[in-house]
Design an enzyme around this catalytic site. Structure first.
Site, PDB file in Angstrom:
ATOM      1  N   TYR A   1       0.838  -1.203   0.000  1.00  0.00           N
ATOM      2  CA  TYR A   1       0.000   0.000   0.000  1.00  0.00           C
ATOM      3  C   TYR A   1       0.872   1.252   0.000  1.00  0.00           C
ATOM      4  O   TYR A   1       0.635   2.195  -0.764  1.00  0.00           O
ATOM      5  CB  TYR A   1      -0.905  -0.016   1.229  1.00  0.00           C
ATOM      6  CG  TYR A   1      -1.761   1.216   1.404  1.00  0.00           C
ATOM      7  CD1 TYR A   1      -2.876   1.429   0.598  1.00  0.00           C
ATOM      8  CD2 TYR A   1      -1.458   2.166   2.378  1.00  0.00           C
ATOM      9  CE1 TYR A   1      -3.667   2.569   0.755  1.00  0.00           C
ATOM     10  CE2 TYR A   1      -2.249   3.295   2.538  1.00  0.00           C
ATOM     11  CZ  TYR A   1      -3.349   3.489   1.728  1.00  0.00           C
ATOM     12  OH  TYR A   1      -4.122   4.613   1.894  1.00  0.00           O
TER      13      TYR A   1
ATOM     14  N   LYS B   1       0.998   4.409  -2.890  1.00  0.00           N
ATOM     15  CA  LYS B   1       0.776   5.825  -2.585  1.00  0.00           C
ATOM     16  C   LYS B   1       2.038   6.653  -2.813  1.00  0.00           C
ATOM     17  O   LYS B   1       1.968   7.816  -3.234  1.00  0.00           O
ATOM     18  CB  LYS B   1       0.278   5.980  -1.146  1.00  0.00           C
ATOM     19  CG  LYS B   1      -1.104   5.375  -0.896  1.00  0.00           C
ATOM     20  CD  LYS B   1      -2.170   5.978  -1.783  1.00  0.00           C
ATOM     21  CE  LYS B   1      -3.553   5.461  -1.447  1.00  0.00           C
ATOM     22  NZ  LYS B   1      -4.616   6.073  -2.285  1.00  0.00           N
TER      23      LYS B   1
END
Length: 351
Positions: free
Chosen positions: A225, A229
Site C-alpha cells: 500500500y 501511494k
C-alpha cells in the site's frame, strides 16, 4: 581586563573579531539554523491558520453546469466529496461498483441540491474490465462540461502484514486499484480538462488524488500500500508539471487516519476527523501545501495531519527515522489486535 581581539585577513581586507574565528562561525551557523527553523515554523502556522487555496468557483464555467467525477463515492471520503461538491453547485459523475448505491446517492444529491447526478458502474479492482470501464466514464464525461476529477477510490490491506507474508492476490488488488485504475482514468479524462482550460480566459480544471501519509512516510507492514501511494506521489508531481501551463491544477492530498470503512475507525478524535470535516478542509485549501511545506503539488490540509507531516520533516533523517519506527510499532499492535478479533470471530462461528 582589556578585550583580546583576533585579527584575520579575508580577500585582502583585515577583519577584527572579539572571539576566535571558530567560535564566530559556530555562532553564525547556529543563528542561521535558528532563523531557518523559525521562518519555517511561522510559514507553517500561517499556512494552517490563514493560508487559503484556490476557491472552487475557479473551476466552474461561466455558463452552464460544471461536473465533477468522484470515484469510490458511495461511502466515506468519496461520499463526502460528492455531497460537498453538489452543495457547491457542481453536477456529479458518480463512479462506483453498485448501481443501486449509485442510484440512491444520485437521488439524494438531486433532491437536496437541485443538481444533476450521472452514474457509471465500474469496479476499479477488476483488471479485465479496466479499459472498458475507463471508456464508459470518459464517454459520460464528454457529454457535459467536466472540470474536476477526484481520484478517491483506493484499496489497502485487510490488516498490517509483513510483505513476504502478503497474499499475492492482495498485492494485485492494491496495485490494480491504486495505480492502474488511477493512471488510466486520469489519462482518459485529462484531454477534456486540457481543452477546456488551455485558453487564458478559460476556467481552471482540477485533478485531485487522495493519497496517504503512508506514501509520505514508509510504512512497515503496509509495504505494498505504501508503495502505491508513494508511486502516485511522484506521478502526480510529474503530471502537475506537464499540465500546469495548460490551466489544469493537479494536487495530491495526504491524510492520516480518517473515520471510514478503509481505516476501520468508527469514532472521530483530535487526530482522526470525520470524512465530512476532512473533505471540508481539503476543498477549502486546494493547492495550499499546509503540512506539506516545500513539496511541489502536494497538500496535507487537515490541521492535525498537517502537524504530523510537518513534524516528520522537521529534523530530516532523524525525525523521519523516528516516524518509521513509531509507525512500525503501531502497525504491529494493530495486527495483533486484528488477529485476536479474527480468532474470536472464528470461534463464534464454530460454537
Amino acid at each position: 581586563m582589556p578585550t583580546e581581539y583576533h585579527k584575520y585577513s579575508f580577500l585582502g581586507n583585515e577583519i577584527i573579531l572579539e572571539v576566535p574565528l571558530s567560535t564566530f562561525l559556530l555562532a553564525f551557523v547556529g543563528a542561521l539554523t535558528l532563523m531557518t527553523y523559525a521562518s519555517s515554523l511561522v510559514r507553517f502556522l500561517f499556512a494552517i491558520t490563514a493560508g487559503k487555496g484556490v476557491p472552487l468557483y475557479r473551476f466552474k464555467a461561466s455558463k452552464g453546469t460544471t461536473y465533477a467525477i468522484v470515484t469510490g463515492c458511495t461511502s466515506g471520503i468519496g461520499l463526502e466529496f460528492a455531497r460537498q461538491l453538489a452543495a457547491d453547485g457542481f453536477g456529479l459523475i458518480l463512479v462506483g461498483r453498485r448501481q443501486s448505491a449509485l442510484d440512491e446517492l444520485a437521488r439524494e444529491l438531486e433532491s437536496a441540491h437541485k443538481i444533476r447526478a450521472l452514474s457509471v458502474v465500474a469496479d476499479a479492482a477488476d483488471p479485465k474490465d479496466l479499459h472498458a470501464a475507463v471508456a464508459r466514464v470518459a464517454a459520460v464525461a464528454r457529454t457535459v462540461d467536466t472540470g474536476i476529477l477526484i481520484n478517491n477510490v483506493g484499496a489497502s490491506h485487510e490488516m498490517p502484514v509483513a510483505f513476504h507474508e502478503t497474499d499475492p492476490a492482495e498485492i494485485d488488488n492494491i496495485v490494480q486499484t491504486n495505480i492502474s485504475w488511477t493512471l488510466q482514468l486520469t489519462r482518459a479524462i485529462m484531454p477534456l480538462l486540457v481543452v477546456r482550460s488551455t485558453p487564458g480566459y478559460a476556467p481552471k480544471s482540477l485533478v485531485m488524488t487522495i493519497g496517504s501519509l503512508s506514501g509520505r512516510i514508509p510504512s512497515p507492514l503496509l509495504a505494498a500500500y505504501s508503495c502505491t501511494k508513494g508511486g502516485l506521489k511522484t506521478w502526480n508531481q510529474a503530471l502537475a508539471a506537464e499540465v500546469q501551463s495548460k490551466g489544469v491544477v493537479c494536487t495530491m492530498v495526504f491524510p492520516a487516519f480518517v473515520v471510514s470503512n478503509m481505516s476501520k475507525i468508527r469514532k472521530p478524535s483530535l487526530t482522526v476527523p470525520t470524512a465530512e470535516k476532512f473533505v471540508k478542509s481539503t476543498l477549502g485549501s486546494i493547492g495550499a501545501a499546509r503540512g506539506a511545506q516545500g513539496r511541489l503539488y502536494e497538500s496535507t490540509p487537515y490541521p492535525a495531519h498537517a502537524v504530523m507531516d510537518y513534524a516528520v520533516g522537521l529534523a530530516g533523517n532523524a525525525s523521519e527515522s523516528l516516524a518509521v519506527s513509531v509507525i512500525h510499532s503501531m502497525h504491529k499492535d494493530i495486527r495483533k489486535r486484528a488477529l485476536k478479533k479474527k480468532e474470536r470471530q472464528l470461534a463464534a462461528k464454530t460454537e
